[in-house]
Design a protein around this motif. Structure first.
Motif, PDB file in Angstrom:
ATOM      1  N   LEU A 182     158.874  46.690  68.707  1.00 44.15           N
ATOM      2  CA  LEU A 182     157.826  45.890  68.064  1.00 44.15           C
ATOM      3  C   LEU A 182     156.797  45.480  69.110  1.00 44.15           C
ATOM      4  CD1 LEU A 182     156.743  44.376  65.552  1.00 44.15           C
ATOM      5  CD2 LEU A 182     158.148  42.424  66.257  1.00 44.15           C
ATOM      6  N   VAL A 183     155.570  45.920  68.909  1.00 46.23           N
ATOM      7  CA  VAL A 183     154.492  45.551  69.836  1.00 46.23           C
ATOM      8  C   VAL A 183     153.460  44.702  69.106  1.00 46.23           C
ATOM      9  CG1 VAL A 183     154.793  47.659  71.192  1.00 46.23           C
ATOM     10  CG2 VAL A 183     153.091  47.617  69.399  1.00 46.23           C
ATOM     11  N   GLY A 184     152.845  43.800  69.852  1.00 47.69           N
ATOM     12  CA  GLY A 184     151.750  43.045  69.277  1.00 47.69           C
ATOM     13  C   GLY A 184     150.507  43.916  69.237  1.00 47.69           C
ATOM     14  N   ASP A 185     149.552  43.560  68.387  1.00 40.56           N
ATOM     15  CA  ASP A 185     148.352  44.406  68.354  1.00 40.56           C
ATOM     16  C   ASP A 185     147.472  44.165  69.583  1.00 40.56           C
ATOM     17  OD1 ASP A 185     147.606  41.921  67.322  1.00 40.56           O
ATOM     18  OD2 ASP A 185     146.520  42.737  65.600  1.00 40.56           O
ATOM     19  N   GLY A 186     147.328  42.904  69.979  1.00 33.25           N
ATOM     20  CA  GLY A 186     146.546  42.627  71.181  1.00 33.25           C
ATOM     21  C   GLY A 186     147.132  43.343  72.389  1.00 33.25           C
ATOM     22  N   GLU A 187     148.448  43.431  72.402  1.00 34.40           N
ATOM     23  CA  GLU A 187     149.169  44.087  73.496  1.00 34.40           C
ATOM     24  C   GLU A 187     148.770  45.551  73.675  1.00 34.40           C
ATOM     25  OE1 GLU A 187     153.364  43.953  72.715  1.00 34.40           O
ATOM     26  OE2 GLU A 187     153.879  44.833  74.637  1.00 34.40           O
ATOM     27  N   LEU A 188     148.299  46.152  72.598  1.00 34.81           N
ATOM     28  CA  LEU A 188     147.918  47.567  72.689  1.00 34.81           C
ATOM     29  C   LEU A 188     146.696  47.776  73.588  1.00 34.81           C
ATOM     30  CD1 LEU A 188     148.587  48.807  69.053  1.00 34.81           C
ATOM     31  CD2 LEU A 188     149.801  49.462  71.135  1.00 34.81           C
ATOM     32  N   GLN A 189     146.086  46.686  74.029  1.00 32.44           N
ATOM     33  CA  GLN A 189     145.000  46.813  74.999  1.00 32.44           C
ATOM     34  C   GLN A 189     145.528  47.221  76.380  1.00 32.44           C
ATOM     35  OE1 GLN A 189     143.279  42.935  74.373  1.00 32.44           O
ATOM     36  NE2 GLN A 189     142.423  43.533  72.402  1.00 32.44           N
ATOM     37  N   GLU A 190     146.829  47.083  76.595  1.00 32.31           N
ATOM     38  CA  GLU A 190     147.440  47.530  77.852  1.00 32.31           C
ATOM     39  C   GLU A 190     147.565  49.054  77.848  1.00 32.31           C
ATOM     40  OE1 GLU A 190     148.228  45.918  80.501  1.00 32.31           O
ATOM     41  OE2 GLU A 190     148.668  43.826  79.991  1.00 32.31           O
ATOM     42  N   GLY A 191     147.071  49.685  78.896  1.00 31.85           N
ATOM     43  CA  GLY A 191     147.072  51.144  78.958  1.00 31.85           C
ATOM     44  C   GLY A 191     148.443  51.787  79.000  1.00 31.85           C
ATOM     45  N   SER A 192     149.444  51.042  79.486  1.00 30.92           N
ATOM     46  CA  SER A 192     150.785  51.622  79.588  1.00 30.92           C
ATOM     47  C   SER A 192     151.311  52.084  78.229  1.00 30.92           C
ATOM     48  CB  SER A 192     151.742  50.599  80.206  1.00 30.92           C
ATOM     49  OG  SER A 192     151.628  49.360  79.538  1.00 30.92           O
TER      50      SER A 192
END
Lengths: 330, 321
Positions: free
Chosen positions: A166-176
């Motif tokens: 489960l990932v946050g949507d804001g977290e998807l800004q991380e390139g990894s």
């Protein structure tokens, strides 16, 4: 003002028998989610800290996974063949602890120690201290690569065990994350499911105002994922989609779960202020009253606002495997 | 441990990556859990033969170091023993947070193999030098840091790492080195090896610089200075007993390493000495972003040659106890 509510009152719910009907499962998940929210409210209120907005956007997903999808029970936490769930948005540890307690992984009484000195229940989860936690997350963009690694291990073992992250949507800004998605696609990890808690609000603003992710379905499809969009507060939709993976042989699945931060509390829902605000006594009681009043099925009445595309019903699952394919635009 | 008949500088030289891939293949044959994880670094890690022998067990995530280390952590969660093989500068610099959170803090059974560390990439310049890796990783709790000095120690450290449970960082040298140890060498975590006895001054070193320290001791012997040479393959945990004994029994300590002159082996030795038995310590290392030059040139430039190490030792001895 003195509170009369006991800190730990949540019943341990456990899993339903294997042959339960879908309706029974959905009702079970709904009640679990309600109980987890009530308990999580207490957790944050008494600790005086936490991330209740993100907790509440993720709890229906967590309740569905642990209530009816994941092949993992408290006596299986070291079983190599258990399904893995990795919480990448580690700041909603409170929601994870409460969910683990609801399903018997953790004594309910332990929840009272949340954030207290020397407690196992840190502000971000620690697999070395809490049974059922698979990865020490907190810094964003870590869970998805770890999930890819686990899915790879399962593939090497020719195992049917599944991996959910489960990932946050804001977290998807991380390139990894995007590095990991390329690898997941390259290795055809179709037993890997990425769930995005798409509440559209990050710490201080909306994702759109910060670093817009849309068109997210197209991006995920372009990275080789089978993409499905669901109402992330609809237990029936979540159950149907999360238990039906993979949708495309050879492709990992990307579930965009449309949610609201703070759902379903009237004054928290979809409100950027509730990323990590702590409810005061009046707010606590108001939220408790609202949660105690809800009945199973309440999520059907959820009003989805601020959606660029509205909710795409999953039945049959709307799956796109290439940008634009099969998915209506606009 | 080692008998130095002819000067160590005249012995044949070896690239430790050859011992690395040979040992990794041997371990992988014996244990199906072992996998390699690379960032497109098959050639630079010399893993072509490994890939040929175990095509499914060499995971190449592409040029993506954060993903590489996260994936290794997930592989370990699934019961595998991943050996991450990548240029040390990118492995440690680019994936430092994954090393901290996904490997060390999560306590996953991941072996991080920093290839071509130090100034091995010579003329490619400071972007490709990995001189900070030891200091960075030594600062992380629950992380073991090993800097082998020759192919025998590289192989032995790998075997130890495969058999141990938990996070390990091993430097694998590209710059060729003579053999320091005999074939029956046994790696023991946290143990210093006295490769040469002596009472006047102590030289503590590891990695590609160890043989240079031994050559320095050979020079000093011709001048009547008896230098103890301690090999310190494990920077963390450090053999504090051996360091304190050196501080007590000799006029001072010279540390010499292919790394920044703060926070690595020299830093660890200095901290130990200050805490337990204050003594003079001279730390030889790389003091700044290196100028253009080959790896060998740069070691000489920063005083890490036999002459440079001997000069530092002489200075300590001349000041007396």
């Amino acid at each position: 003002m003195t509170l009369t509510v006991e800190h730990t009152t949540m019943p341990v719910l456990g899993r339903l028998p294997i042959h339960s009907s879908r309706a029974e499962q959905v009702a079970h998940i709904a009640e679990a989610a309600r109980q987890i929210r009530i308990q999580d409210l207490k957790l944050v209120h008494y600790a005086g800290a936490g991330h209740i907005g993100g907790d509440y956007s993720a709890i229906d997903i967590l309740a569905t996974l642990y209530g009816a999808v994941l092949n993992i029970t408290p006596d299986m936490v070291t079983d190599p063949e258990r399904d893995r769930f990795i919480l990448s948005k580690g700041h909603v540890a409170g929601a994870l602890y409460t969910t683990l307690a609801a399903f018997g992984f953790l004594p309910v009484d332990d929840l009272a120690t949340f954030l207290k000195p020397l407690s196992a229940l840190n502000g971000h989860p620690n697999r070395r201290k809490v049974a059922g936690v698979e990865a020490n997350t907190g810094p964003l963009g870590h869970g998805l690569p770890v999930a890819v690694g686990h899915a790879l291990s399962a593939k090497l073992d020719v195992s049917l065990r599944r991996t959910y992250v489960l990932v946050g949507d804001g977290e998807l800004q991380e390139g990894s994350n995007w590095e990991a998605m390329m690898a997941a696609s390259q290795y055809q990890l179709d037993r890997l499911t990425v769930i995005v808690d798409r509440n559209r609000i990050q710490q201080g603003a909306t994702t759109k105002e910060t670093n817009d992710l849309d068109p997210l379905p197209d991006k995920a499809a372009a990275f080789g994922f089978a993409v499905v969009e669901v109402n992330g507060h609809d237990h029936g939709e979540l159950l149907d989609v999360l238990s039906a993976v993979p949708f495309r042989p050879g492709k990992p699945t990307f579930v965009i779960a449309h949610t609201h931060k703070g759902h379903p509390i009237s004054f928290m829902s979809n409100n950027v202020a509730w990323h990590h605000r702590v409810p005061d006594v009046a707010e606590f009681q108001q939220a408790l009253t609202e949660l105690e009043a809800v009945v199973p099925g309440y999520t059907k009445e959820l009003r989805m606002t601020e959606r660029s595309e509205g909710i795409i019903k999953h039945s049959p699952p709307r799956v796109s495997s290439a940008p634009g394919a099969k998915r209506g635009r606009g | 441990m080692s008998i130095v008949e002819t000067s160590i500088a005249d012995r044949p030289r070896y690239d430790c990556r050859d011992a690395y891939v040979e040992t990794l293949a041997e371990l992988a044959h014996a244990d199906h859990r072992i996998v390699g994880v690379v960032n497109d670094s098959v050639g630079s890690s010399k893993l072509n033969s490994f890939r040929k022998a175990f095509p499914d067990r060499l995971i190449n995530v592409g040029i993506a170091e954060q993903d590489m280390v996260g994936v290794a952590s997930g592989l370990a969660n699934g019961g595998r023993i991943p050996f991450v093989s990548a240029a040390s500068c990118f492995l440690t610099g680019r994936a430092l947070e994954q090393i901290k959170a996904d490997v060390a803090y999560s306590n996953t059974n991941v072996k991080l193999c920093g290839m071509s560390p130090g100034v091995a990439y010579g003329e490619l310049g400071p972007t490709h030098h990995s001189i900070e890796d030891i200091a960075w990783l030594r600062a992380i709790s629950n992380m073991t840091v090993i800097v082998p000095a020759d192919p025998i120690e590289t192989a032995a450290a790998l075997r130890w790492a495969a058999a141990s449970d938990g996070p390990v960082f091993i430097r694998v040298s590209r710059m060729s080195v003579p053999k320091v140890y005999d074939e029956d060498y046994e790696f023991r975590l946290g143990r210093a090896i006295t490769v040469r006895g002596g009472d006047d001054v102590t030289l503590i070193s590891n990695g590609t610089v160890l043989w240079r320290a031994i050559a320095a001791a050979e020079q000093l012997a011709t001048e009547g200075i008896s230098a103890r040479v301690l090999s310190m393959p494990t920077v963390k945990p450090l053999d504090t007993g051996a360091v304190v004994a050196a501080a007590r029994e000799t006029a001072g300590i010279v540390t010499a390493e292919e790394a920044v002159s703060g926070g690595g082996l020299g830093g660890a030795v200095a901290e130990t000495v200050v805490e337990h038995h204050p003594a003079r310590v001279t730390i030889l290392g790389i003091r700044e972003f290196a100028p253009t030059g080959s790896a060998g040139y740069l070691l000489d430039h920063f005083g890490l040659s036999p002459d440079g190490i001997a000069a530092a030792a002489r200075k300590l001895v001349s000041r007396g106890r």
